[in-house]
Design an enzyme around this catalytic site. Structure first.
Site, PDB file in Angstrom:
ATOM      1  N   ASP A   1       0.963  -1.133  -0.134  1.00  0.00           N
ATOM      2  CA  ASP A   1      -0.110   0.122  -0.128  1.00  0.00           C
ATOM      3  C   ASP A   1       0.948   1.302  -0.094  1.00  0.00           C
ATOM      4  O   ASP A   1       0.395   2.066  -0.819  1.00  0.00           O
ATOM      5  CB  ASP A   1      -1.039  -0.157   1.348  1.00  0.00           C
ATOM      6  CG  ASP A   1      -1.547  -1.331   1.332  1.00  0.00           C
ATOM      7  OD1 ASP A   1      -2.541  -1.870   0.438  1.00  0.00           O
ATOM      8  OD2 ASP A   1      -1.265  -2.151   2.341  1.00  0.00           O
TER       9      ASP A   1
ATOM     10  N   HIS B   1      -4.508  -3.252   6.768  1.00  0.00           N
ATOM     11  CA  HIS B   1      -4.304  -3.631   5.340  1.00  0.00           C
ATOM     12  C   HIS B   1      -5.745  -4.185   4.821  1.00  0.00           C
ATOM     13  O   HIS B   1      -6.047  -5.137   4.753  1.00  0.00           O
ATOM     14  CB  HIS B   1      -3.018  -4.595   5.044  1.00  0.00           C
ATOM     15  CG  HIS B   1      -3.239  -5.274   3.367  1.00  0.00           C
ATOM     16  ND1 HIS B   1      -2.908  -4.191   2.588  1.00  0.00           N
ATOM     17  CD2 HIS B   1      -3.749  -6.278   3.168  1.00  0.00           C
ATOM     18  CE1 HIS B   1      -3.146  -5.062   1.496  1.00  0.00           C
ATOM     19  NE2 HIS B   1      -3.595  -6.336   1.933  1.00  0.00           N
TER      20      HIS B   1
HETATM   21  P1  NAX Z   1      -2.218 -18.422  -3.684  1.00  0.00           P
HETATM   22  O1  NAX Z   1      -3.541 -19.078  -3.509  1.00  0.00           O
HETATM   23  O2  NAX Z   1      -1.404 -18.342  -5.297  1.00  0.00           O
HETATM   24  O3  NAX Z   1      -0.931 -19.220  -2.918  1.00  0.00           O
HETATM   25  C1  NAX Z   1      -1.145 -19.378  -1.391  1.00  0.00           C
HETATM   26  C2  NAX Z   1      -0.271 -20.657  -1.170  1.00  0.00           C
HETATM   27  O4  NAX Z   1      -0.492 -20.948   0.242  1.00  0.00           O
HETATM   28  C3  NAX Z   1      -0.745 -22.106  -1.902  1.00  0.00           C
HETATM   29  O5  NAX Z   1       0.079 -22.653  -2.538  1.00  0.00           O
HETATM   30  C4  NAX Z   1      -1.716 -22.646  -0.635  1.00  0.00           C
HETATM   31  O6  NAX Z   1      -1.212 -24.191  -0.721  1.00  0.00           O
HETATM   32  C5  NAX Z   1      -0.483 -22.264   0.188  1.00  0.00           C
HETATM   33  N1  NAX Z   1      -0.980 -22.420   1.785  1.00  0.00           N
HETATM   34  C6  NAX Z   1      -2.367 -22.456   1.982  1.00  0.00           C
HETATM   35  N2  NAX Z   1      -2.537 -22.848   3.528  1.00  0.00           N
HETATM   36  C7  NAX Z   1      -1.233 -22.849   3.954  1.00  0.00           C
HETATM   37  C8  NAX Z   1      -0.822 -23.455   5.133  1.00  0.00           C
HETATM   38  N3  NAX Z   1      -1.539 -23.465   6.246  1.00  0.00           N
HETATM   39  N4  NAX Z   1       0.685 -23.672   5.221  1.00  0.00           N
HETATM   40  C9  NAX Z   1       1.513 -23.388   4.210  1.00  0.00           C
HETATM   41  N5  NAX Z   1       0.846 -22.909   2.787  1.00  0.00           N
HETATM   42  C10 NAX Z   1      -0.581 -22.833   2.865  1.00  0.00           C
HETATM   43  O7  NAX Z   1      -2.168 -17.038  -3.090  1.00  0.00           O
HETATM   44  P2  NAX Z   1      -1.122 -15.557  -3.210  1.00  0.00           P
HETATM   45  O8  NAX Z   1      -1.591 -14.786  -4.506  1.00  0.00           O
HETATM   46  O9  NAX Z   1       0.355 -16.104  -3.281  1.00  0.00           O
HETATM   47  O10 NAX Z   1      -1.301 -14.791  -2.062  1.00  0.00           O
HETATM   48  C11 NAX Z   1      -1.104 -15.235  -0.823  1.00  0.00           C
HETATM   49  C12 NAX Z   1      -1.618 -14.281   0.273  1.00  0.00           C
HETATM   50  O11 NAX Z   1      -1.180 -13.014   0.283  1.00  0.00           O
HETATM   51  C13 NAX Z   1      -3.345 -14.412   0.259  1.00  0.00           C
HETATM   52  O12 NAX Z   1      -3.688 -14.460   1.567  1.00  0.00           O
HETATM   53  C14 NAX Z   1      -3.387 -12.683  -0.152  1.00  0.00           C
HETATM   54  O13 NAX Z   1      -4.604 -12.488   0.160  1.00  0.00           O
HETATM   55  C15 NAX Z   1      -2.434 -12.103   0.279  1.00  0.00           C
HETATM   56  N6  NAX Z   1      -2.019 -10.681  -0.174  1.00  0.00           N
HETATM   57  C16 NAX Z   1      -1.550 -10.028   1.057  1.00  0.00           C
HETATM   58  C17 NAX Z   1      -1.062  -8.606   0.423  1.00  0.00           C
HETATM   59  C18 NAX Z   1      -0.752  -7.488   1.465  1.00  0.00           C
HETATM   60  O14 NAX Z   1      -0.517  -6.505   0.781  1.00  0.00           O
HETATM   61  N7  NAX Z   1      -0.650  -7.903   2.648  1.00  0.00           N
HETATM   62  C19 NAX Z   1      -1.082  -8.203  -0.879  1.00  0.00           C
HETATM   63  C20 NAX Z   1      -0.959  -9.377  -1.894  1.00  0.00           C
HETATM   64  C21 NAX Z   1      -1.869 -10.378  -1.489  1.00  0.00           C
HETATM   65  O15 NAX Z   1      -3.439 -10.251  -1.979  1.00  0.00           O
END
Ligand code: NAX
Length: 329
Positions: free
Chosen positions: A159, A187
């Site tokens: 952000d 956020h």
């Molecule tokens: P993806 O769905 O592409 O990847 C997430 C990965 O996490 C998957 O491979 C899944 O198998 C794995 N996972 C799920 N539960 C798990 C656990 N208990 N232990 C280990 N691995 C686990 O998501 P992606 O686009 O990479 O985004 C990841 C996260 O970042 C989401 O929650 C998203 O909302 C968040 N974000 C946060 C942002 C921020 O500014 N704070 C911005 C970007 C993003 O939206």
């Protein structure tokens, strides 16, 4: 030669993981002279894809990359961890209420907090990226009572960087001319991107972008706060490379310091500064030095600032109350 730093990444097989791991391994997280061991945590269904990413990491022959561990066991992933990037989270799906979302994530970040508490190195630094990032960070932190609370942080650097880019564009300057931007609060769409304490080329940012309150309220703030949704609409997928870049920036700045005359934004445990209730993980303006951060003190808050900060912090307090009721903290 230096001892390798152990960096744990959860959600390593996801899209942010894919944009993040190569930059960690090439030295952008900690510095060009710091070797790293990578510990990749995934759920069982993600392990095979994580293996594939590890194969590609091998194929880069990165001089700084020592060892890669792939596991679905949190205790293994956080063993000796110096830096942990908690990216994997349970996304909100159609029909999911906030309570469902918080409890699903509590099921992830509670155990990960415990595993960090039991296994991580004494100097562990944690960045939570997975949403709802601030409250997930709070859950992890409360489940790690032996780790100093200030080691748990939530990411608002994306952000922050978005705000910097918008201001540079509006003022017709480069991003390096934009300083002292702050993201306050959560956020989420309630965050408050604050340009009133920012500077552009040494002048008040508000004046440098035309002194137009209307533009601030109806363009700048929503542009930054809703940028994630805009990226999804235009790209067809959520921010990944920019999120990974922000995670790199967050940790790099935390470890290596903010430049003189500037600050950054981090979600950190509140000490009560600026009326943010103690204990909430909220975004503040911070300076960093020698691996520690301090909240920038003494900023004069206008009524407008106050109202926006209070709204976002109010949302954080509600999320904390909800996870408390669910027994997650
Ligand atoms: P993806 O769905 O592409 O990847 C997430 C990965 O996490 C998957 O491979 C899944 O198998 C794995 N996972 C799920 N539960 C798990 C656990 N208990 N232990 C280990 N691995 C686990 O998501 P992606 O686009 O990479 O985004 C990841 C996260 O970042 C989401 O929650 C998203 O909302 C968040 N974000 C946060 C942002 C921020 O500014 N704070 C911005 C970007 C993003 O939206």
């Amino acid at each position: 030669t230096r001892t390798p730093v152990n960096v744990t990444v959860t959600g390593a097989a996801g899209q942010i993981g894919y944009a993040l791991l190569f930059r960690i391994a090439s030295g952008h997280l900690l510095g060009a002279d710091v070797p790293v061991n990578l510990r990749l945590l995934e759920i069982p269904q993600g392990l095979k894809a994580a293996e594939g990413v590890a194969m590609e990491l091998d194929d880069c022959a990165f001089p700084l990359l020592r060892d890669i561990t792939i596991t679905d066991q949190a205790n293994v992933a956080f063993d000796g961890a110096n830096v942990a990037l908690l990216v994997g989270a349970r996304p909100r799906t159609a029909g999911m209420e906030r309570g469902d979302l918080l409890s699903a994530n509590g099921g992830i970040f509670g155990p990960q907090g415990k595993a960090i508490n039991a296994n991580a190195a004494d100097d562990i630094k944690v960045l939570v990226v997975g949403n709802p990032a601030n409250t997930n960070a709070l859950i992890a932190q409360r489940n790690a009572p032996d780790v100093p609370a200030e080691r748990f942080t939530a990411m608002t650097r994306l952000d922050h960087n978005r705000a910097v880019a918008q201001l540079a564009k509006k003022a017709g300057v480069t991003v390096e001319d934009v300083k002292k931007v702050t993201i306050w609060g959560n956020h989420s769409a309630t965050q408050y991107p604050d340009l009133f304490h920012a500077e552009i080329s040494g002048k008040a940012a508000f004046d440098a972008v035309g002194g137009d309150q209307e533009w601030v309220e109806n363009f700048f703030i929503p542009k930054v706060a809703k940028r994630g949704a805009e990226i999804i609409e235009v790209r067809g997928a959520s921010s990944a490379a920019s999120a990974a870049n922000a995670a790199i920036d967050h940790v790099y700045t935390w470890v290596n310091g903010t430049p003189a005359g500037d600050w950054t934004s981090m979600g950190i445990v509140s000490d009560g500064s600026y009326g943010v209730p103690e204990g909430l993980i909220s975004s503040f303006p911070v300076t960093t030095k020698d691996g520690k951060f301090e909240i920038v003190q003494g900023l004069d808050l206008s009524e407008f600032d106050r109202k926006r900060i209070d709204a976002s912090v109010g949302e954080l307090a509600e999320e904390r109350d909800a996870v408390q009721e669910l027994g997650l903290i």
